[in-house]
Design a protein around this motif. Structure first.
Motif, PDB file in Angstrom:
ATOM      1  N   LEU A  54       0.824  -1.207   0.000  1.00 63.12           N
ATOM      2  CA  LEU A  54       0.000   0.000   0.000  1.00 63.12           C
ATOM      3  C   LEU A  54       0.860   1.261   0.000  1.00 63.12           C
ATOM      4  CD1 LEU A  54      -2.880  -0.937   2.493  1.00 63.12           C
ATOM      5  CD2 LEU A  54      -2.987  -0.805   0.002  1.00 63.12           C
ATOM      6  N   THR A  55       1.972   1.217   0.711  1.00 63.34           N
ATOM      7  CA  THR A  55       2.882   2.365   0.729  1.00 63.34           C
ATOM      8  C   THR A  55       3.500   2.587  -0.639  1.00 63.34           C
ATOM      9  OG1 THR A  55       3.395   1.934   3.061  1.00 63.34           O
ATOM     10  CG2 THR A  55       4.901   3.372   1.859  1.00 63.34           C
ATOM     11  N   VAL A  56       3.942   1.514  -1.275  1.00 65.42           N
ATOM     12  CA  VAL A  56       4.534   1.613  -2.609  1.00 65.42           C
ATOM     13  C   VAL A  56       3.500   2.083  -3.626  1.00 65.42           C
ATOM     14  CG1 VAL A  56       5.502   0.263  -4.520  1.00 65.42           C
ATOM     15  CG2 VAL A  56       6.336  -0.089  -2.189  1.00 65.42           C
ATOM     16  N   SER A  57       2.299   1.520  -3.554  1.00 69.05           N
ATOM     17  CA  SER A  57       1.245   1.873  -4.510  1.00 69.05           C
ATOM     18  C   SER A  57       0.868   3.339  -4.407  1.00 69.05           C
ATOM     19  CB  SER A  57       0.016   0.993  -4.262  1.00 69.05           C
ATOM     20  OG  SER A  57      -1.034   1.336  -5.137  1.00 69.05           O
ATOM     21  N   CYS A  58       0.687   3.823  -3.191  1.00 67.75           N
ATOM     22  CA  CYS A  58       0.307   5.219  -2.982  1.00 67.75           C
ATOM     23  C   CYS A  58       1.428   6.157  -3.439  1.00 67.75           C
ATOM     24  CB  CYS A  58      -0.008   5.441  -1.503  1.00 67.75           C
ATOM     25  SG  CYS A  58      -0.544   7.118  -1.113  1.00 67.75           S
ATOM     26  N   SER A  59       2.671   5.812  -3.123  1.00 69.19           N
ATOM     27  CA  SER A  59       3.805   6.649  -3.511  1.00 69.19           C
ATOM     28  C   SER A  59       3.942   6.710  -5.029  1.00 69.19           C
ATOM     29  CB  SER A  59       5.097   6.098  -2.897  1.00 69.19           C
ATOM     30  OG  SER A  59       4.994   6.004  -1.499  1.00 69.19           O
ATOM     31  N   THR A  60       3.760   5.578  -5.679  1.00 65.97           N
ATOM     32  CA  THR A  60       3.862   5.528  -7.135  1.00 65.97           C
ATOM     33  C   THR A  60       2.808   6.403  -7.790  1.00 65.97           C
ATOM     34  OG1 THR A  60       4.692   3.255  -7.007  1.00 65.97           O
ATOM     35  CG2 THR A  60       3.855   3.991  -9.131  1.00 65.97           C
ATOM     36  N   ALA A  61       1.583   6.274  -7.313  1.00 66.92           N
ATOM     37  CA  ALA A  61       0.492   7.075  -7.881  1.00 66.92           C
ATOM     38  C   ALA A  61       0.725   8.561  -7.644  1.00 66.92           C
ATOM     39  CB  ALA A  61      -0.837   6.638  -7.269  1.00 66.92           C
TER      40      ALA A  61
END
Length: 549
Positions: A457-464
């Motif tokens: 979730l941290t990676v996904s949010c940061s990427t977006a």
């Protein structure tokens, strides 16, 4: 080039400067891209070169913001929610589209609603899923004022009332307002998909110049502050999970505090995965990480449903929802400021620690989430857009917290936990709940799943967020998909998070966001005016079209 009723057209892509001709800035607005990078670099350098002074300034700015603008955040979010309600009730909102009259939605309603919810969640919703209900179970305004007793059944209902306040209609209305402003400006009138377009209705051609650049810069600063908070919350939970799984205090001590070296190493690993994600492109790593994250999130939710107390979860959902809805007008307008007859500041302190923090978070996330939800909503009517982007995700948040947080509070109320969850550190509470729900072996596997989910979730949010930052930096252009810029922004996010943690600790990241969200809150306030003016113009156009018919 289309002509709109204001005779103003916002330019797409790079500004007309020689810098825009260089390959490094091909497709970007160099003024916005350069300025935001310089501001980020200056902030990091100030923290590194003058850590003590920078820390003191940050504390001063946070206390000043809370004292002078805490009420402003409260009233702004209340006004935004009120506007959304009024717009939904207008008969014409069912006829005005975010797009041309013949545009149709690109996504079916179930997929559209699912994407709405996914866009606004990150590691925060998992990090607070147990910790926030438990915190409000022991201390909230109703308990502080002596209306109910801490740790009682009444406290459980009161707890979820405040959880729903923070994660409910106000938060999603904030996103919907920005999405509505963008949708009317971009889908209906053909302006580029960037934040400055939302204020064309007020400022006209000045949005093509420095004023427009400033609006986009403030949006990027807001996104940076919001996503940095999410990153830090995520790595804190990852460290706590690894500490519990391995039994090694190097990851985090018994109070949930991770050593600085551990936090920085975890941050480096996380950002490295973010870099790999953004470099792989939207249809590869970004898509797969997001899909895996949502699958794991719903697996976690399903396990809690299966193992939790059914009666307790229903009580949390229904009781909390009814309490929230029946007290909503007072809740959204109450700043809990000390009265003239009392010097007790506990309510004001609680409000600053919780409600003001959340309002700043949602304001900071608004340009990021608003850009996404409007990009998938072309062809929807104004009413359908607001109802879908506010009611649907709000209901999902209520379910999420009721199921996971309700399971934890049920264990406390029936005597199983005996205070173990309440007494646990913030970052340990969800793992402590799992320990009490499952056998040791199953609990260990489940805690491993939670730790992986926090990372995803941290990676996904940061990427977006990086994708949104690049889109704004390109002034709505479509030629700015260079992986190297993504890497640079990932490094900046890591540098900001790491230096703030090193200077002021984990809580300092929250302080930065409360301060950094303030300038963009003024932009949101202007969007309220812009949306009203856009809707009046759209109603006039709709009325004329009916007269012709």
């Amino acid at each position: 080039m289309s002509v709109i009723d204001t005779q103003v057209r916002i330019e797409t892509g790079p500004a007309k400067t020689n810098l825009g001709q260089y390959s490094w800035y091909q497709g970007f607005n160099p003024f916005v891209a350069l300025t935001t990078k310089m501001l980020a670099a200056a902030f990091v350098l100030a923290l590194l070169l003058f850590p003590q002074g920078a820390g003191e300034v940050l504390v001063l700015l946070k206390s000043t913001t809370l004292r002078l603008f805490g009420a402003w955040y409260t009233y702004l979010l209340a006004a935004i929610l009120g506007l959304c309600v009024i717009v939904v009730l207008l008969p014409v909102s069912g006829r005005i589209k975010l797009g041309k009259p013949d545009d149709t939605p690109a996504f079916g309603t179930p997929s559209w609603l699912a994407m709405m919810f996914c866009s606004g969640i990150g590691a925060g919703i998992l990090a607070f899923s147990v910790s926030e209900p438990v915190s409000h179970f022991t201390t909230n305004p109703d308990i502080i004022s002596g209306q109910i007793t801490a740790g009682s059944h009444q406290a459980m209902t009161s707890s979820f009332k405040y959880v729903f306040l923070h994660w409910g209609l106000s938060a999603w209305s904030c996103y919907a307002l920005l999405g509505l402003a963008l949708g009317l400006a971009c889908h209906r009138y053909g302006h580029p998909m960037t934040i400055r377009s939302t204020l064309v209705r007020i400022f006209g051609p000045r949005m093509n110049g420095v004023l427009g650049h400033v609006i986009d810069i403030l949006a990027i600063i807001a996104i940076i502050s919001g996503v940095t908070t999410t990153i830090v919350l995520g790595i804190e939970q990852i460290c706590s999970g690894l500490s519990i799984i391995t039994g090694n205090s190097w990851f985090a001590d018994s109070s949930g505090k991770a050593p600085l070296s551990t936090l920085l190493i975890t941050l480096t690993v996380t950002i490295s995965i973010v870099v790999l994600s953004v470099m792989s492109g939207m249809n590869n790593g970004v898509k797969w990480i997001s899909n895996i994250g949502m699958i794991l999130a719903f697996i976690v939710l399903g396990i809690f449903v299966a193992q939790g107390s059914g009666a307790g979860l229903v009580s949390a959902l229904l009781g909390g929802t009814m309490e929230y809805l029946t007290t909503l007008p007072g809740l959204i307008l109450n700043t809990h400021a000390p009265s003239a007859l009392s010097a007790d500041t506990r309510l004001a302190d609680w409000h600053g620690e919780w409600t003001t923090f959340y309002w700043a978070w949602w304001i900071a996330f608004a340009p990021f989430v608003g850009l996404f939800i409007v990009s998938i909503s072309k062809g929807r009517t104004v009413r359908a857009f607001i109802l879908g982007s506010v009611i649907g995700p709000t209901a999902m948040c209520f379910l999420w917290f009721s199921i996971i947080g309700g399971s934890a509070l049920s264990l406390e109320l029936d005597g199983t936990a005996k205070g173990a969850i309440v007494d646990a550190a913030h970052s340990f509470r969800i793992y402590q709940t799992v320990d009490l729900m499952f056998s040791p072996t199953t609990a260990l596997l489940f805690k491993g799943l939670l730790t992986v989910l926090f990372l995803i979730l941290t990676v996904s949010c940061s990427t977006a967020a990086i994708i949104a930052i690049k889109a704004i930096g390109a002034a709505g252009g479509t030629q700015a998909e260079t992986p190297l810029h993504s890497i640079v922004w990932a490094v900046f996010l890591a540098a900001i998070a790491g230096t703030v943690i090193a200077v002021g600790g984990i809580h300092a990241v929250r302080d930065v966001m409360i301060v950094a969200a303030l300038p963009f809150s003024l932009v949101l306030a202007l969007m309220v005016v812009s949306v009203i003016r856009s809707l009046i113009a759209a109603m006039s156009e709709t009325s004329r079209s009916y007269d012709v018919i």
